[in-house]
Every structure is written in structure tokens, then in C-alpha cells.
Design a protein around this motif. Structure first.
Motif, PDB file in Angstrom:
ATOM      1  N   SER A 196      -1.131 -19.853  39.264  1.00 44.59           N
ATOM      2  CA  SER A 196      -1.205 -21.132  39.822  1.00 44.59           C
ATOM      3  C   SER A 196      -0.329 -20.873  40.785  1.00 44.59           C
ATOM      4  CB  SER A 196      -0.502 -22.731  39.746  1.00 44.59           C
ATOM      5  OG  SER A 196       0.169 -23.413  39.883  1.00 44.59           O
ATOM      6  N   ARG A 244      -2.095 -34.877  38.043  1.00 45.21           N
ATOM      7  CA  ARG A 244      -3.395 -33.981  38.836  1.00 45.21           C
ATOM      8  C   ARG A 244      -3.278 -33.630  39.959  1.00 45.21           C
ATOM      9  NH1 ARG A 244      -5.914 -38.837  40.095  1.00 45.21           N
ATOM     10  NH2 ARG A 244      -6.997 -39.053  37.870  1.00 45.21           N
ATOM     11  N   THR A 258      -1.306 -30.154  38.873  1.00 48.49           N
ATOM     12  CA  THR A 258      -1.728 -29.275  37.995  1.00 48.49           C
ATOM     13  C   THR A 258      -3.134 -28.932  38.683  1.00 48.49           C
ATOM     14  OG1 THR A 258      -2.916 -31.046  37.110  1.00 48.49           O
ATOM     15  CG2 THR A 258      -1.287 -30.070  35.986  1.00 48.49           C
ATOM     16  N   GLU A 278      -8.286 -24.111  29.664  1.00 46.14           N
ATOM     17  CA  GLU A 278      -6.968 -23.912  30.245  1.00 46.14           C
ATOM     18  C   GLU A 278      -6.742 -25.139  30.803  1.00 46.14           C
ATOM     19  OE1 GLU A 278      -9.093 -20.681  32.476  1.00 46.14           O
ATOM     20  OE2 GLU A 278      -8.647 -19.445  31.134  1.00 46.14           O
ATOM     21  N   ASP A 279      -7.932 -25.771  30.935  1.00 39.82           N
ATOM     22  CA  ASP A 279      -7.136 -27.276  31.776  1.00 39.82           C
ATOM     23  C   ASP A 279      -6.019 -28.039  31.682  1.00 39.82           C
ATOM     24  OD1 ASP A 279      -8.549 -25.847  33.973  1.00 39.82           O
ATOM     25  OD2 ASP A 279     -10.586 -28.335  34.016  1.00 39.82           O
ATOM     26  N   ARG A 335     -14.561 -19.916  36.387  1.00 45.50           N
ATOM     27  CA  ARG A 335     -13.946 -20.902  36.269  1.00 45.50           C
ATOM     28  C   ARG A 335     -12.350 -20.585  35.037  1.00 45.50           C
ATOM     29  NH1 ARG A 335     -15.440 -26.758  33.506  1.00 45.50           N
ATOM     30  NH2 ARG A 335     -13.128 -27.026  33.322  1.00 45.50           N
ATOM     31  N   ALA A 390      -8.024 -34.400  34.765  1.00 47.62           N
ATOM     32  CA  ALA A 390      -6.907 -34.616  34.235  1.00 47.62           C
ATOM     33  C   ALA A 390      -7.141 -35.855  33.012  1.00 47.62           C
ATOM     34  CB  ALA A 390      -5.608 -34.505  34.884  1.00 47.62           C
ATOM     35  N   VAL A 403      -6.148 -30.471  37.985  1.00 54.15           N
ATOM     36  CA  VAL A 403      -7.051 -30.479  36.879  1.00 54.15           C
ATOM     37  C   VAL A 403      -7.809 -31.457  37.753  1.00 54.15           C
ATOM     38  CG1 VAL A 403      -8.265 -30.653  35.261  1.00 54.15           C
ATOM     39  CG2 VAL A 403      -5.698 -28.950  36.289  1.00 54.15           C
ATOM     40  N   ARG A 411      -2.806 -26.168  31.428  1.00 50.70           N
ATOM     41  CA  ARG A 411      -2.370 -27.168  32.123  1.00 50.70           C
ATOM     42  C   ARG A 411      -1.358 -28.441  32.568  1.00 50.70           C
ATOM     43  NH1 ARG A 411      -6.912 -24.279  34.379  1.00 50.70           N
ATOM     44  NH2 ARG A 411      -6.607 -22.343  35.779  1.00 50.70           N
ATOM     45  N   CYS A 412      -2.067 -29.775  31.822  1.00 50.03           N
ATOM     46  CA  CYS A 412      -1.952 -30.525  31.483  1.00 50.03           C
ATOM     47  C   CYS A 412      -0.437 -30.643  30.723  1.00 50.03           C
ATOM     48  CB  CYS A 412      -3.282 -31.365  31.246  1.00 50.03           C
ATOM     49  SG  CYS A 412      -4.191 -31.407  32.886  1.00 50.03           S
ATOM     50  N   TYR A 450     -11.913 -24.940  29.532  1.00 48.20           N
ATOM     51  CA  TYR A 450     -12.108 -26.468  29.714  1.00 48.20           C
ATOM     52  C   TYR A 450      -9.810 -26.468  28.177  1.00 48.20           C
ATOM     53  CZ  TYR A 450     -11.604 -31.286  27.269  1.00 48.20           C
ATOM     54  OH  TYR A 450     -11.611 -32.749  26.938  1.00 48.20           O
TER      55      TYR A 450
END
Length: 313
Positions: free
Chosen positions: A305, A253, A256, A233-234, A212, A261, A258, A237-238, A231
Motif C-alpha cells: 500500500s 473504503r 483501504t 487479503e481484503d 488480485r 469493503a 477495498v 486490509r479492513c 478475499y
């Protein structure tokens, strides 16, 4: 015997009392040294030609404090040889024939047609003891490491620590604990082949975390710095998506990618998000600072992305 006390000892007693109460500055300390020098230069009568008190000498294997040649010393510390007899008696009770210092081995026990038992004695559990035990495994598969039970406040590795016992099991080494006073032997580990039981759950979590993560944002061995986990990294992103303004969860969601989210924003582990209404969140000042702190990771996530979108198109 008070009548036989000489003038010198009375002077020394007065100087000692003076030193405890008055020696708080340099002048008093110099005065104390002068007085001691004056007393030392005065011969003491009634003590013989040398002026020294003949202290008694105790002989024998007494465990009390010994006095030899006018010097008071502490009892001799515990040595490796003190472990030999308790360990020897322990194996002899099981029918072994025991001998010490055989070809460099501290203790060797033999019984019938069984493989010989080798025991290495040390005062502490150290790396040197482990390496010595590994070397003895080339001679026999039954090798024990024997150490005394450490005091409660002893420093260093404790032989009873789970990690130490696990290490001995992994290497196939036995571990004996010798009582300091009683001489009793406790078998902590037996020298048997060890096959660790694999943890499928831990292995799955490791591979999931590895796959991940995007790139390698951490330097192995460094501490006191935030670790870029999957975690985090997510969460970044948010935070990057919310940097332009508040956004509902459904749109966030989708923007991103994710899947978790909602859980990330609701838990708000890092304090980056603020709930404005039902399903709507914005970025806090801490979140804005995090985008600058982890700017390299944010840029890498953005490039990843864009590459994924280009590949999908």
C-alpha cells in the motif's frame, strides 16, 4: 454313525466348550494347552492306521467348495483369463475375428480393412493398466481397457467413477465393464480423440484470483492451514484499518482501497468485525488475533500500500 465316534472327538468337543467359557486368564489357557496335548498324544481307533478321516475328493468344474487331499479350500478367485471369453464373444457378434495373446496384447480383434482393436484385461483399474493402454496406442488408435464390475464395497478406483472415465477420454482409451456373473459387456467409453471443452468462466476466475493476490503467501501442497486468498487479503486490509478504532464504511473504503469493503464487513465470514451502528464497524477479538496470526501478510499488504501511494504521488 454316532456309534462310531471315538473318544478323542468327544474330548475335543468338551475342550472347545471349556475354551469358550473359561479361558479368560493365563492359568486357564495353560490348562487348555495341557488338555489338548494329552488328547493329541492319544491314538484314535477306528480311523485307520494314520488316525485321520479320509475326506472325499470332488472332481470336475464345480463352483462349490472343493475338498482335495484332506484340505478344504475356497473357490478359485476370478482371473484375467475369465474376462477373455465374454469380451471375445462381444466382438465376434459385431463381425470381428478375435485372437488372444498376439504380440503381448491380451486380445486383438480385426474386421475388414479397419484398424485392429486391442483390448487389455485386468482385474482392477490401476495405473499399470492405464500405462499399458497408452503403450498400445502406438500400435492402434482403437485400444480398450476391460475390467470386471467391482463389488459394491470394493476399495480403490471404480471404473465407473467420473474421474476415471474422464481420464480415459482424455487419453483416447476405451473402457469396457465386464459383468462378473452374466458376462455382459458395457461400453463406458469409446477410444476416440478427446478435446476438452474450455471453461471461460473458470479461466477468468483463475486469472482474477491470481492478479488480485499480493505476493505468494501460500506453500503449494500444504493442507490444514488457512489459505491466503484475495478475499482474505481484503479482509485483512479492513482489519488493519479498524485496529485503531471503529470506522464508518465510507472512510474505511477510502483508507483501504477495498471496493467490496461493505460486503466483506456485512458477511463477516471470519468473525473479525462487529457492527456498532448503521455503516459503522469495529474489530473483534478474533480480528485482533488474526492480525497476529497473519502478521507477515499484513506487513506485506502495508508495504504494498505504501509503495502504491508513493508511486501515485
Amino acid at each position: 454313525m454316532p456309534g462310531r465316534w471315538c473318544k478323542r472327538f468327544r474330548q475335543l468337543a468338551r475342550i472347545a466348550a471349556f475354551s469358550e467359557s473359561r479361558c479368560r486368564n493365563g492359568r486357564n489357557r495353560r490348562l487348555l494347552r495341557l488338555q489338548i496335548a494329552r488328547v493329541d498324544s492319544t491314538p484314535c481307533k477306528g480311523l485307520g492306521s494314520s488316525g485321520k478321516i479320509p475326506l472325499p475328493v470332488r472332481h470336475g468344474n464345480s463352483s462349490d467348495t472343493t475338498v482335495r487331499q484332506s484340505a478344504i479350500g475356497k473357490p478359485a478367485p476370478l482371473g484375467e483369463a475369465a474376462l477373455y471369453l465374454p469380451v471375445k464373444r462381444f466382438f465376434e457378434k459385431s463381425g470381428f475375428d478375435v485372437k488372444g495373446e498376439v504380440n503381448g496384447c491380451d486380445l486383438v480383434a480385426y474386421r475388414g480393412d479397419e484398424p485392429p482393436v486391442i483390448v487389455e484385461l485386468k482385474l482392477r483399474f490401476t495405473l499399470a493398466l492405464v500405462l499399458q493402454g497408452i503403450d498400445r496406442l502406438a500400435i492402434s488408435e482403437r485400444v480398450y481397457l476391460a475390467v470386471p464390475r467391482p463389488p459394491r464395497r470394493a476399495r480403490g478406483l471404480s471404473p465407473e467413477a467420473p474421474g476415471v472415465r474422464r481420464l480415459c477420454r482424455r487419453l483416447g482409451l476405451g473402457l469396457l465393464l465386464v459383468g462378473r456373473r452374466s458376462g455382459t459387456i458395457a461400453i463406458l467409453e469409446e477410444p476416440v480423440p478427446y478435446r476438452p471443452r474450455r471453461s471461460a468462466d473458470r479461466s477468468a476466475r483463475l486469472l482474477d484470483e491470481f492478479t488480485r493476490r499480493t505476493g505468494d503467501g501460500n506453500i503449494g501442497g500444504r493442507n490444514r492451514t488457512p489459505i491466503i486468498t484475495a478475499y482474505r487479503e481484503d479482509a485483512l486490509r479492513c482489519a488493519r484499518a479498524l485496529a485503531d478504532g471503529p470506522m464508518p464504511l465510507k472512510a474505511l473504503r477510502a483508507a483501504t482501497g477495498v471496493a467490496d469493503a461493505a460486503a466483506i464487513l456485512q458477511r463477516d465470514v471470519y468473525g473479525w468485525f462487529r457492527r456498532l451502528g448503521r455503516g459503522t464497524y469495529e474489530l473483534t477479538e478474533a480480528g485482533q488475533a488474526a492480525l497476529g496470526q497473519f502478521a507477515e501478510t499484513v506487513a506485506l499488504l502495508a508495504a504494498s500500500s505504501e509503495a502504491a501511494e508513493a508511486a501515485a504521488a
